[in-house]
Design a protein around this motif. Structure first.
Motif, PDB file in Angstrom:
ATOM      1  N   ASP A  81       0.796  -1.229   0.000  1.00 50.46           N
ATOM      2  CA  ASP A  81       0.000   0.000   0.000  1.00 50.46           C
ATOM      3  C   ASP A  81       0.831   1.283   0.000  1.00 50.46           C
ATOM      4  O   ASP A  81       0.275   2.372  -0.046  1.00 50.46           O
ATOM      5  CB  ASP A  81      -1.008  -0.001   1.168  1.00 50.46           C
ATOM      6  N   HIS A  82       2.154   1.146   0.085  1.00 51.46           N
ATOM      7  CA  HIS A  82       3.014   2.325   0.002  1.00 51.46           C
ATOM      8  C   HIS A  82       4.188   2.007  -0.920  1.00 51.46           C
ATOM      9  O   HIS A  82       4.652   0.868  -0.952  1.00 51.46           O
ATOM     10  CB  HIS A  82       3.597   2.701   1.380  1.00 51.46           C
ATOM     11  N   VAL A  83       4.661   3.026  -1.597  1.00 55.51           N
ATOM     12  CA  VAL A  83       5.823   2.854  -2.463  1.00 55.51           C
ATOM     13  C   VAL A  83       6.724   4.068  -2.312  1.00 55.51           C
ATOM     14  O   VAL A  83       6.245   5.208  -2.212  1.00 55.51           O
ATOM     15  CB  VAL A  83       5.367   2.697  -3.934  1.00 55.51           C
ATOM     16  N   THR A  84       8.029   3.825  -2.256  1.00 53.13           N
ATOM     17  CA  THR A  84       8.978   4.944  -2.289  1.00 53.13           C
ATOM     18  C   THR A  84       9.896   4.747  -3.494  1.00 53.13           C
ATOM     19  O   THR A  84      10.385   3.646  -3.720  1.00 53.13           O
ATOM     20  CB  THR A  84       9.834   5.009  -1.004  1.00 53.13           C
ATOM     21  N   PHE A  85      10.106   5.798  -4.241  1.00 56.29           N
ATOM     22  CA  PHE A  85      11.062   5.765  -5.354  1.00 56.29           C
ATOM     23  C   PHE A  85      12.411   6.181  -4.776  1.00 56.29           C
ATOM     24  O   PHE A  85      12.855   7.312  -4.934  1.00 56.29           O
ATOM     25  CB  PHE A  85      10.621   6.731  -6.467  1.00 56.29           C
ATOM     26  N   MET A  86      13.016   5.262  -4.062  1.00 53.24           N
ATOM     27  CA  MET A  86      14.255   5.565  -3.329  1.00 53.24           C
ATOM     28  C   MET A  86      15.308   4.492  -3.506  1.00 53.24           C
ATOM     29  O   MET A  86      16.258   4.427  -2.736  1.00 53.24           O
ATOM     30  CB  MET A  86      13.950   5.640  -1.818  1.00 53.24           C
ATOM     31  N   GLY A  87      15.111   3.625  -4.481  1.00 52.88           N
ATOM     32  CA  GLY A  87      16.090   2.567  -4.696  1.00 52.88           C
ATOM     33  C   GLY A  87      17.238   3.077  -5.550  1.00 52.88           C
ATOM     34  O   GLY A  87      17.645   4.237  -5.451  1.00 52.88           O
ATOM     35  N   MET A  88      17.738   2.207  -6.413  1.00 54.88           N
ATOM     36  CA  MET A  88      18.854   2.611  -7.254  1.00 54.88           C
ATOM     37  C   MET A  88      18.416   3.687  -8.247  1.00 54.88           C
ATOM     38  O   MET A  88      17.353   3.581  -8.855  1.00 54.88           O
ATOM     39  CB  MET A  88      19.346   1.397  -8.059  1.00 54.88           C
ATOM     40  N   GLY A  89      19.266   4.696  -8.405  1.00 53.21           N
ATOM     41  CA  GLY A  89      18.996   5.699  -9.429  1.00 53.21           C
ATOM     42  C   GLY A  89      18.352   6.964  -8.910  1.00 53.21           C
ATOM     43  O   GLY A  89      17.912   7.038  -7.765  1.00 53.21           O
ATOM     44  N   GLU A  90      18.314   7.958  -9.766  1.00 52.59           N
ATOM     45  CA  GLU A  90      17.708   9.252  -9.460  1.00 52.59           C
ATOM     46  C   GLU A  90      16.415   9.354 -10.274  1.00 52.59           C
ATOM     47  O   GLU A  90      16.452   9.521 -11.505  1.00 52.59           O
ATOM     48  CB  GLU A  90      18.705  10.376  -9.822  1.00 52.59           C
ATOM     49  N   PRO A  91      15.259   9.240  -9.612  1.00 49.30           N
ATOM     50  CA  PRO A  91      13.981   9.203 -10.341  1.00 49.30           C
ATOM     51  C   PRO A  91      13.770  10.383 -11.292  1.00 49.30           C
ATOM     52  O   PRO A  91      13.236  10.216 -12.386  1.00 49.30           O
ATOM     53  CB  PRO A  91      12.927   9.210  -9.236  1.00 49.30           C
ATOM     54  N   LEU A  92      14.212  11.573 -10.884  1.00 44.67           N
ATOM     55  CA  LEU A  92      13.921  12.744 -11.716  1.00 44.67           C
ATOM     56  C   LEU A  92      14.842  12.841 -12.927  1.00 44.67           C
ATOM     57  O   LEU A  92      14.619  13.657 -13.814  1.00 44.67           O
ATOM     58  CB  LEU A  92      13.965  14.030 -10.874  1.00 44.67           C
ATOM     59  N   LEU A  93      15.859  11.975 -12.984  1.00 38.01           N
ATOM     60  CA  LEU A  93      16.659  11.876 -14.211  1.00 38.01           C
ATOM     61  C   LEU A  93      16.005  10.901 -15.191  1.00 38.01           C
ATOM     62  O   LEU A  93      16.421  10.805 -16.333  1.00 38.01           O
ATOM     63  CB  LEU A  93      18.078  11.391 -13.897  1.00 38.01           C
ATOM     64  N   ASN A  94      15.046  10.144 -14.710  1.00 35.84           N
ATOM     65  CA  ASN A  94      14.253   9.251 -15.572  1.00 35.84           C
ATOM     66  C   ASN A  94      12.804   9.700 -15.425  1.00 35.84           C
ATOM     67  O   ASN A  94      11.926   8.944 -15.011  1.00 35.84           O
ATOM     68  CB  ASN A  94      14.459   7.794 -15.126  1.00 35.84           C
ATOM     69  N   TYR A  95      12.599  10.970 -15.753  1.00 40.02           N
ATOM     70  CA  TYR A  95      11.372  11.666 -15.370  1.00 40.02           C
ATOM     71  C   TYR A  95      10.098  11.045 -15.955  1.00 40.02           C
ATOM     72  O   TYR A  95       9.165  10.716 -15.222  1.00 40.02           O
ATOM     73  CB  TYR A  95      11.484  13.146 -15.781  1.00 40.02           C
ATOM     74  N   GLU A  96      10.074  10.874 -17.300  1.00 41.43           N
ATOM     75  CA  GLU A  96       8.828  10.415 -17.934  1.00 41.43           C
ATOM     76  C   GLU A  96       8.433   9.028 -17.438  1.00 41.43           C
ATOM     77  O   GLU A  96       7.260   8.758 -17.173  1.00 41.43           O
ATOM     78  CB  GLU A  96       8.968  10.404 -19.470  1.00 41.43           C
TER      79      GLU A  96
END
Ligand code: SF4
Length: 356
Positions: free
Chosen positions: A160-175
């Motif tokens: 029920d929860h997700v964090t985009f905090m694993g490998m990589g920089e999410p905003l560099l893979n924006y779309e």
């Protein structure tokens, strides 16, 4: 390679099936199988006729990853190493808590930012992940945690929860990140407010995300209260000063009404002093924010060490007394390669993957 359907939303699947000469509702059925029932193959989609299933198999694949390693912590944490269709290795983590079940997703294979204290940064950067490869991690973690007998996993609810905090920089893979969080919301039924997008402080990305007007939580990994120290810890992010990052966060709060979380990794003897704590308190004064202190998890081969308990407490008290909401992330996954990137790094040392 066969075209991956995981990563398309219901509307796109309806269109795709219509292009195949099928009624649109077949797309909804496939979406249901992929996202709700976590099907790996068309053979599992028993309400599709055999002819259609065979037709789909010739042209498409669901596009799920393969689990190649799982480590379970005593607290129920599960760290998975996944192999994507092209052999790329990606880490993801399932974190069961008493009140919710979280998954930490990777958005890139490796990471181009190269924070000097991070295991992921050590193993370089290969490519961006596609939206389906990001969502796959959530589906796979849920399956793994449900099927495992590890302690604390007997009563796993739906993710029920997700964090985009694993490998990589999410905003560099924006779309791909934006598409993945829409898929999590619309196809997996996860509330936008239960999704956290983390960034190391890409000002342009923060400003773009603000314009999406989504109710996701923005987490900014600051790790230093001044430019000098930040440039030493995150040398490739020197183009934006700490002041510019804070200004972008202030505007984000204004535009979205959402509180921003600042992640601060406490590195023993490096950024955990009382002077840094006071500087941070001044920097964040009056901002609708929350600080998450993360005691460093030492990584073999890197010279950084964990902060002392005393220093964590002092740092925390300085922020609290300045009226800043502060929490400490307790170390999860003791006994496993808990720091981001360690499991992958270990696997790459053992058996280098050809395409790198
Ligand atoms: S800490 Fe995050 S942004 Fe920095 S190198 Fe590691 S994965 Fe990349």
């Amino acid at each position: 390679m066969l075209t991956r359907l995981l990563g398309l939303n219901s509307e796109e699947l309806r269109q795709r099936l219509q292009e195949e000469g099928e009624p649109a509702y077949r797309g909804d059925q496939i979406a249901e199988w992929i996202y709700r029932h976590q099907a790996h193959t068309f053979a599992e989609m028993t309400n599709l006729g055999q002819t259609l299933r065979a037709q789909l198999e010739n042209k498409y694949q669901v596009g799920r990853s393969r689990v190649i390693n799982v480590q379970h912590g005593q607290d129920g944490t599960a760290k998975l190493l996944l192999e994507m269709c092209d052999g790329a290795l990606v880490e993801t983590v399932g974190l069961p808590y008493p009140e919710h079940f979280t998954c930490c997703l990777s958005t890139q294979v490796g990471c181009p930012i190269g924070c000097v204290f991070c295991a992921t940064g050590l193993s370089g950067y290969t490519r961006n992940l596609e939206p389906g490869e990001i969502v796959d991690q959530a589906l796979t973690v849920q399956e793994e945690m449900r099927s495992s007998n590890s302690p604390g996993n007997n009563d796993i609810r739906r993710l029920d929860h997700v964090t985009f905090m694993g490998m990589g920089e999410p905003l560099l893979n924006y779309e791909a990140t934006i598409k993945a969080l829409h898929l999590l919301n619309e196809e997996l039924g996860m509330g936008m407010r239960n999704i956290t997008v983390s960034t190391v402080g890409l000002v342009t990305g923060i400003r773009k995300l603000a314009q999406e007007k989504l109710q996701v939580t923005l987490a900014v990994s600051l790790h230093a209260p001044n430019d000098n120290l930040r440039r030493k810890l995150i040398p490739r992010m020197g183009q934006w000063s700490v002041a510019e990052i804070i200004k972008a966060c202030r505007d984000y709060i204004r535009d979205t009404g959402r509180r921003v979380t600042f992640e601060y990794c406490l590195l023993g003897g490096v950024n955990d002093g009382t002077a840094e704590a006071h500087q941070l308190a001044v920097l964040l004064r009056g901002l609708k924010c929350h600080v998450n202190l993360i005691p460093y998890n030492p990584v073999p081969g890197l010279a950084f060490k964990a902060p002392s308990s005393r220093q964590i407490q002092v740092f925390r008290e300085i922020l609290s007394s300045a009226g800043i909401q502060v929490t400490q992330r307790f170390q999860r996954g003791q006994g496993i390669d808990a720091a981001c990137g360690q499991l992958r790094q270990r696997a790459m040392k053992k058996a280098p993957v050809e395409q790198y």
